[in-house]
Write a protein that holds these residues in place. Structure first.
Motif, mmCIF file in Angstrom:
data_model
loop_
_atom_site.group_PDB
_atom_site.id
_atom_site.type_symbol
_atom_site.label_atom_id
_atom_site.label_comp_id
_atom_site.label_asym_id
_atom_site.label_seq_id
_atom_site.Cartn_x
_atom_site.Cartn_y
_atom_site.Cartn_z
ATOM 1 N N ASP A 21 0.839 -1.296 -0.221
ATOM 2 C CA ASP A 21 0.133 0.094 0.035
ATOM 3 C C ASP A 21 1.008 1.347 0.133
ATOM 4 N N ALA A 22 1.965 1.176 0.874
ATOM 5 C CA ALA A 22 2.758 2.619 0.964
ATOM 6 C C ALA A 22 3.398 2.731 -0.453
ATOM 7 N N LYS A 23 3.760 1.463 -1.295
ATOM 8 C CA LYS A 23 4.586 1.889 -2.482
ATOM 9 C C LYS A 23 3.437 2.403 -3.402
ATOM 10 N N LEU A 24 2.179 2.055 -3.447
ATOM 11 C CA LEU A 24 1.170 2.315 -4.186
ATOM 12 C C LEU A 24 0.951 3.796 -4.090
ATOM 13 N N TYR A 25 0.737 4.278 -2.695
ATOM 14 C CA TYR A 25 0.338 5.692 -2.529
ATOM 15 C C TYR A 25 1.583 6.293 -2.886
#
Length: 373
Positions: free
Chosen positions: A136-140
């Motif tokens: 999620d952190a990478k996508l955001y």
């Protein structure tokens, strides 16, 4: 007659989120509609109709309408919102400017010739990725970098968020405008005693309590306030309102701690007015709108240092280190009814938060729109 100006908005959170990003979108759109010229038209783009009560929170106006994708498939509706589908619909509708209210913009907006503004609330997923699943952190982070390139202008909701955007997105300062969030006016309106009594009975609330509002998760650091209760008079309880995560279930059990969820907007306003102190021990925020709501409701605020909460609460709220239990307990005791200086701090804080009044915030956003068009 002057030519119409058609403005589009990302309305996903407006129709789905009862607090936080949803409140930001509903309050801003309502204030813009109420304070704009007759030739400004508003088009709210949402992947579905969401919740009736939240959608009905938007002002009724002949100058405002909702737009939805035609597909009934959830995946296609999600893709519509972030890609060419919504852009094509905006071209059809004659939209000249699109405002991404929740930190993202659809792909192809700039190429289509539609001006864009995006509001970025925080970059906690980059400043503190440990609070997120790594994927999620990478996508955001990817969405954030794309949005910074695509946007004509960026609204940061605090100076703290502006600094983060400049650091993590390598964005020049003159592309970013700091425009604070406004507070829903319902928190300035008194709830009658009969309603307060009904809500107190409904939830079994104690006579004296401190209040916390926000998702009950690790970053929000509610454990600090729970631990501080041991050094606070025994008749003082803690009421925490918000969606509960696994973190909530790991908190120490105590008959002085009350966790509530599914509270309506009207009930939340009443809870603020019944409380004695508002505590916000979060380790990191983009702004902290519950602090503004609490001050408008007449509460003293105890919050934590380390992010932007001093911007929200001003110099007359109390701030402690997010790991200092005794300091939190001391600040709570200094804020209880009858404590020296309490009423003066409340009044001075109310003067401070006047800068977050809706019409002033909407006026700044409208000025930004005009500068692009």
């Amino acid at each position: 007659m002057p030519q119409n100006l058609i403005i589009g908005f990302d309305a996903k959170r407006i129709v789905r989120n009862a607090t936080g990003l949803g409140n930001y979108g509903r309050t801003l759109v309502n204030d813009l509609v109420a304070g704009s010229p007759d030739n400004w038209l508003f088009r709210l783009y949402a992947p579905d109709r969401g919740r009736d009560d939240l959608r009905e929170g938007i002002i009724h106006s002949s100058r405002l309408s909702f737009a939805y994708p035609q597909s009934s498939l959830a995946i296609q509706r999600s893709l519509w919102r972030i890609g060419r589908g919504i852009v094509n619909d905006m071209l059809r509708d004659g939209v000249q400017l699109y405002h991404g209210l929740t930190g993202e913009l659809p792909r192809g907006l700039h190429k289509a010739g539609i001006k864009s503004v995006v509001t970025i609330h925080d970059l906690i997923f980059m400043r503190h990725p440990e609070y997120y699943h790594w994927l999620d952190a990478k996508l955001y982070a990817w969405k954030f970098r794309y949005t910074c390139q695509e946007a004509d202008r960026i609204i940061a909701i605090s100076e703290c968020t502006k600094r983060d955007i400049m650091e993590f997105g390598n964005v020049p300062a003159d592309k970013i405008e700091v425009i604070y969030q406004s507070c829903n006016p319902k928190f300035t309106q008194r709830v009658d005693d009969a309603t307060l009594g009904t809500i107190r009975e409904k939830y079994g609330l104690p006579q004296r309590f401190i209040l916390n509002v926000g998702t009950i998760e690790r970053r929000k650091n509610l454990l600090l306030a729970v631990s501080a209760l041991d050094s606070v008079p025994s008749e003082i309880h803690l009421v925490a309102v918000g969606r509960q995560t696994e973190y909530a279930r790991q908190l120490p059990h105590s008959n002085r701690v009350h966790l509530l969820s599914g509270i309506s907007d009207a009930e939340l306003a009443a809870l603020y007015q019944m409380a004695e102190v508002f505590v916000y021990p979060s380790r990191y925020e983009g702004f902290g709108i519950p602090i503004i709501e609490a001050i408008h409701s007449g509460l003293p605020v105890v919050a934590c240092t380390g992010s932007c909460l001093e911007e929200a609460g001003g110099p007359d709220s109390l701030y402690v280190d997010p790991d200092d239990v005794q300091a939190m307990a001391t600040a709570i005791c200094q804020s209880l009814c009858g404590a020296d200086g309490r009423e003066k701090r409340i009044e001075q804080s109310r003067q401070y938060v006047r800068r977050f009044v809706g019409k002033d915030v909407a006026s700044q956003v409208a000025t930004l729109y005009r500068s692009l068009l």
